[in-house]
Design a protein around this motif. Structure first.
Motif, PDB file in Angstrom:
ATOM      1  N   GLU A   1       1.213   6.463  -7.051  1.00 56.52           N
ATOM      2  CA  GLU A   1       0.068   7.239  -7.550  1.00 56.52           C
ATOM      3  C   GLU A   1       0.236   8.736  -7.309  1.00 56.52           C
ATOM      4  N   TYR A   2       0.708   9.099  -6.119  1.00 52.35           N
ATOM      5  CA  TYR A   2       0.840  10.520  -5.804  1.00 52.35           C
ATOM      6  C   TYR A   2       1.924  11.183  -6.658  1.00 52.35           C
ATOM      7  N   ARG A   3       2.963  10.419  -6.987  1.00 48.35           N
ATOM      8  CA  ARG A   3       4.053  10.972  -7.789  1.00 48.35           C
ATOM      9  C   ARG A   3       3.579  11.388  -9.182  1.00 48.35           C
ATOM     10  N   LYS A   4       2.473  10.827  -9.637  1.00 49.17           N
ATOM     11  CA  LYS A   4       1.959  11.165 -10.964  1.00 49.17           C
ATOM     12  C   LYS A   4       1.598  12.642 -11.079  1.00 49.17           C
ATOM     13  N   PHE A   5       1.333  13.299  -9.940  1.00 48.95           N
ATOM     14  CA  PHE A   5       0.989  14.721  -9.990  1.00 48.95           C
ATOM     15  C   PHE A   5       2.177  15.581 -10.423  1.00 48.95           C
ATOM     16  N   LEU A   6       3.390  15.016 -10.342  1.00 51.27           N
ATOM     17  CA  LEU A   6       4.558  15.746 -10.831  1.00 51.27           C
ATOM     18  C   LEU A   6       4.457  15.989 -12.335  1.00 51.27           C
ATOM     19  N   PHE A   7       3.698  15.139 -13.029  1.00 47.50           N
ATOM     20  CA  PHE A   7       3.574  15.262 -14.479  1.00 47.50           C
ATOM     21  C   PHE A   7       2.449  16.197 -14.894  1.00 47.50           C
ATOM     22  N   VAL A   8       1.551  16.541 -13.971  1.00 47.48           N
ATOM     23  CA  VAL A   8       0.385  17.345 -14.363  1.00 47.48           C
ATOM     24  C   VAL A   8       0.235  18.659 -13.598  1.00 47.48           C
ATOM     25  N   ASP A   9       0.692  18.713 -12.365  1.00 46.25           N
ATOM     26  CA  ASP A   9       0.546  19.924 -11.562  1.00 46.25           C
ATOM     27  C   ASP A   9       1.746  20.839 -11.802  1.00 46.25           C
ATOM     28  N   PRO A  10       1.528  22.044 -12.346  1.00 49.58           N
ATOM     29  CA  PRO A  10       2.650  22.943 -12.630  1.00 49.58           C
ATOM     30  C   PRO A  10       3.235  23.596 -11.388  1.00 49.58           C
ATOM     31  N   GLY A  11       2.611  23.407 -10.226  1.00 51.90           N
ATOM     32  CA  GLY A  11       3.151  24.009  -9.007  1.00 51.90           C
ATOM     33  C   GLY A  11       3.053  25.520  -9.004  1.00 51.90           C
ATOM     34  N   LEU A  12       1.889  26.040  -9.343  1.00 56.51           N
ATOM     35  CA  LEU A  12       1.709  27.491  -9.422  1.00 56.51           C
ATOM     36  C   LEU A  12       1.748  28.134  -8.040  1.00 56.51           C
ATOM     37  N   PRO A  13       2.209  29.377  -7.961  1.00 50.09           N
ATOM     38  CA  PRO A  13       2.180  30.112  -6.691  1.00 50.09           C
ATOM     39  C   PRO A  13       0.748  30.247  -6.191  1.00 50.09           C
ATOM     40  N   GLU A  14       0.596  30.414  -4.891  1.00 47.20           N
ATOM     41  CA  GLU A  14      -0.734  30.468  -4.277  1.00 47.20           C
ATOM     42  C   GLU A  14      -1.598  31.574  -4.874  1.00 47.20           C
ATOM     43  N   GLU A  15      -0.968  32.705  -5.231  1.00 49.52           N
ATOM     44  CA  GLU A  15      -1.728  33.839  -5.763  1.00 49.52           C
ATOM     45  C   GLU A  15      -2.460  33.500  -7.067  1.00 49.52           C
ATOM     46  N   LEU A  16      -1.979  32.487  -7.773  1.00 52.75           N
ATOM     47  CA  LEU A  16      -2.545  32.161  -9.079  1.00 52.75           C
ATOM     48  C   LEU A  16      -3.456  30.932  -9.055  1.00 52.75           C
TER      49      LEU A  16
ATOM     50  N   GLU B   1       0.811  -1.213   0.000  1.00 51.42           N
ATOM     51  CA  GLU B   1       0.000   0.000   0.000  1.00 51.42           C
ATOM     52  C   GLU B   1       0.844   1.261   0.000  1.00 51.42           C
ATOM     53  N   ARG B   2       1.958   1.245   0.733  1.00 55.96           N
ATOM     54  CA  ARG B   2       2.838   2.425   0.736  1.00 55.96           C
ATOM     55  C   ARG B   2       3.428   2.648  -0.650  1.00 55.96           C
ATOM     56  N   THR B   3       3.863   1.575  -1.302  1.00 54.37           N
ATOM     57  CA  THR B   3       4.459   1.703  -2.626  1.00 54.37           C
ATOM     58  C   THR B   3       3.431   2.192  -3.641  1.00 54.37           C
ATOM     59  N   LYS B   4       2.210   1.663  -3.566  1.00 56.99           N
ATOM     60  CA  LYS B   4       1.140   2.128  -4.463  1.00 56.99           C
ATOM     61  C   LYS B   4       0.817   3.597  -4.220  1.00 56.99           C
ATOM     62  N   LEU B   5       0.778   3.989  -2.944  1.00 52.60           N
ATOM     63  CA  LEU B   5       0.474   5.368  -2.589  1.00 52.60           C
ATOM     64  C   LEU B   5       1.490   6.331  -3.199  1.00 52.60           C
ATOM     65  N   VAL B   6       2.764   6.035  -3.012  1.00 48.82           N
ATOM     66  CA  VAL B   6       3.818   6.893  -3.566  1.00 48.82           C
ATOM     67  C   VAL B   6       3.751   6.899  -5.083  1.00 48.82           C
TER      68      VAL B   6
END
Length: 291
Positions: free
Chosen positions: A220-235, A213-218
């Motif tokens: 799956e969550y790591r996939k957000f590195l490919f889609v979330d641009p990490g925008l500043p909070e103001e945006l 479960e820990r390996t699956k969790l990591v």
């Protein structure tokens, strides 16, 4: 989850903290927990060897595999790019990257697009990429890596209207879709977290199950590195779920960390040197855990 991808996950989250090398028998044993058979593991690690990500070493009749220098660099690069999930303080400026790459080297153009998305750039228009984050080093690295100096231009500028900065965001990223992905992650893992937390508390969940479960969790969550641009909070939009997903990941990860590591070590110590474990490695920390 394909076998090759899972091997990369295991190297990134476990093996690199234990001397960066593992006996193929131990790797097979670990991946059996996810339903990957012996043949699939051997085929995947052989393919990774041919691609230059890992190198093989014989010790007696046993084969060991360790990350090559490019493999280590890939792990470090992934760790460094995790900053995308940690919103930065914005200086109010936009980084604009433009290119005009000839058709005869379009394979480079395709690779470059993937790299730009991975780094957090969005497409403002055709061949024009934009980000509010300080990505100057990444841009220079890409120019050097693909030898495209004569085909690109890079600007740092302020948006002077006539609309708001949020208009730039709306044109360059589909935040609604990203938020929906976070919603799916939260819906699944918030329920799974409570179930597993109660199981662990009652002693009804094995170390092997925690490892899976820990390996699956990591993974799956790591996939957000490919889609979330990490925008500043103001945006970011008001109801942005990225922060909630990060908190859920952290709580669930810490719940699974200790028993999962116990299982890994119980498998690893058979055929490998447990003494090679990095003494500074803390199982309760992870690059994806946000402060």
């Amino acid at each position: 989850m394909n076998t090759r991808s899972m091997i990369f996950t295991l190297y990134g989250d476990y093996i690199r903290h234990y001397g960066n090398k593992i006996w193929i028998g131990s790797l097979i044993r670990l991946l059996n927990e996810f339903g990957h058979n012996d043949q699939a593991v051997r085929a995947a690690i052989s393919r990774m060897n041919k691609q230059g990500w890992v190198q093989a070493e014989k010790q007696g009749n046993k084969s060991y595999y360790s990350l090559t220098e490019p493999g280590v660099d890939r792990m470090e690069e992934a760790a460094n790019r995790i900053f995308k999930l940690k919103p930065q303080d914005w200086d109010g400026k936009w980084r604009i990257f433009m290119y005009s790459i000839p058709e005869e080297i379009r394979s480079i153009r395709d690779e470059l697009r993937k790299e730009l998305v991975w780094s957090g750039f969005g497409t403002l228009s055709t061949s024009t990429w934009i980000s509010p984050n300080n990505l100057e080093k990444q841009v220079q690295s890409l120019i050097k890596k693909y030898d495209i100096k004569e085909y690109v231009d890079f600007f740092i500028a302020e948006y002077q209207g006539p609309n708001e900065n949020q208009r730039i965001v709306e044109k360059s990223w589909d935040l609604k879709e990203i938020n929906e992905r976070y919603q799916d992650f939260i819906a699944h893992y918030s329920q799974q977290y409570m179930i597993d937390k109660n199981k662990i508390k009652k002693g009804d969940m094995s170390d092997a199950e925690c490892f899976v479960e820990r390996t699956k969790l990591v993974h799956e969550y790591r996939k957000f590195l490919f889609v979330d641009p990490g925008l500043p909070e103001e945006l970011l939009p008001e109801k942005w779920l990225g922060s909630y997903a990060a908190s859920l990941f952290a709580e669930y990860y810490k719940e699974l960390a200790e028993p999962a590591s116990r299982f890994f070590e119980s498998v690893f110590e058979d055929g490998n040197e447990l003494k090679n474990k990095d003494r500074s490695y803390d199982i309760m920390t992870h690059p994806l855990l946000l402060d």
